[in-house]
Scaffold this motif. Structure first.
Motif: not given
Length: 272
Positions: A66, A69-70, A72-74, A76-77, A127
């Motif tokens: 997790q 994956a988090g 990864g979000d950061e 991309r941002d 994602p």
């Protein structure tokens, strides 16, 4: 019986028992009269060794997945905002986390270790892969263009808040005239390089897709072969059981014959 429960048990169970457990679940669903569920269960693909290892993480200790994956979000941002310093820091964090996860896993061969590492990096890059990994439903190694984060992190300049030294020097006496021809040439070169990279990326994606198709075909062939072997083993066991019953019946019949024969001899001797 429902599909999600069966899939969770299969992908969270022993990899060596996957095919037999899947076939048994499909057979049970069919026996219950749910042919559609049986078909969906039978279509579940056996995971590769590396995918099974990541699935085990999701079922037993999902916190680090997790976190990955988090990240990864950061990433991309930060990429969207062209935040070079932040992107580089996040890339380092991702590498450290992947190494920490690998260090905590049981000993494995180098090829499997590399496949697990590639899949973990893909969890941060894609994602969809992250969703499958967190659900514990990966079936094969995820190959993603995760190098894009390294290249992007290197290409985005750090945010120093200062103007480049050359521009500062030239700004004092007079604002230099823009060389429109040179700028156009630079833009043309940039477009050509971008087109080249896109073409190269498309070729690599095509090669990867071909490799994935070959892998799927190989896995399906292996599953079919395994199913055939299991069927033959079951038939052999049934044949051996029938042979044992026949042997027991033969022994019983022989004993009855011997008993009857002895009685007949005894009666003949008495009569004589």
């Amino acid at each position: 019986m429902d599909f999600d429960t069966v899939a969770g048990e299969l992908y969270g169970g022993d990899l060596a028992e996957f095919v037999s457990a899947r076939n048994a679940a499909a057979k049970a669903a069919k026996a219950e009269g749910d042919a559609e569920l049986a078909k969906r269960i039978q279509q579940l693909r056996k995971p590769t060794t590396a995918a099974a290892i990541v699935n085990t993480l999701a079922h037993e200790d999902p916190d680090e997945l997790q976190e990955l994956a988090g990240l990864g979000d950061e990433l991309r941002d930060a990429h969207t905002r062209l935040a070079g310093d932040e992107l580089r820091a996040l890339t380092r964090r991702r590498g450290e986390l992947v190494r920490r996860i690998l260090h905590g896993l049981p000993s494995m061969s180098d090829p499997v270790s590399r496949e697990v590492e590639a899949t973990l990096e893909a969890v941060a890059a894609d994602p969809d892969t992250a969703a499958l990994a967190l659900a514990g439903r990966l079936t094969s190694v995820a190959h993603q263009d995760t190098d894009q984060w390294f290249s992007l992190a290197a290409s985005v300049p750090p945010a120093t808040g200062k103007r480049p030294a050359k521009l500062v020097d030239k700004a004092e006496p007079a604002k230099p005239k823009r060389d429109h021809r040179r700028e156009e040439e630079e833009r043309a070169k940039a477009r050509a390089e971008r087109d080249r990279l896109r073409k190269e990326a498309a070729e690599r994606a095509k090669e990867r897709a071909t490799a994935e198709r070959d892998l799927v075909r190989t896995e399906r062939a292996a599953e079919q072969a395994t199913a055939r072997v299991e069927d033959l083993r079951a038939r052999l066991a049934e044949a051996e059981e029938r042979a044992e019953r026949a042997t027991a019946e033969l022994e019983t019949a022989k004993a009855a014959f011997d008993e009857a024969d002895a009685a007949a001899r005894k009666a003949a001797n008495a009569a004589g």
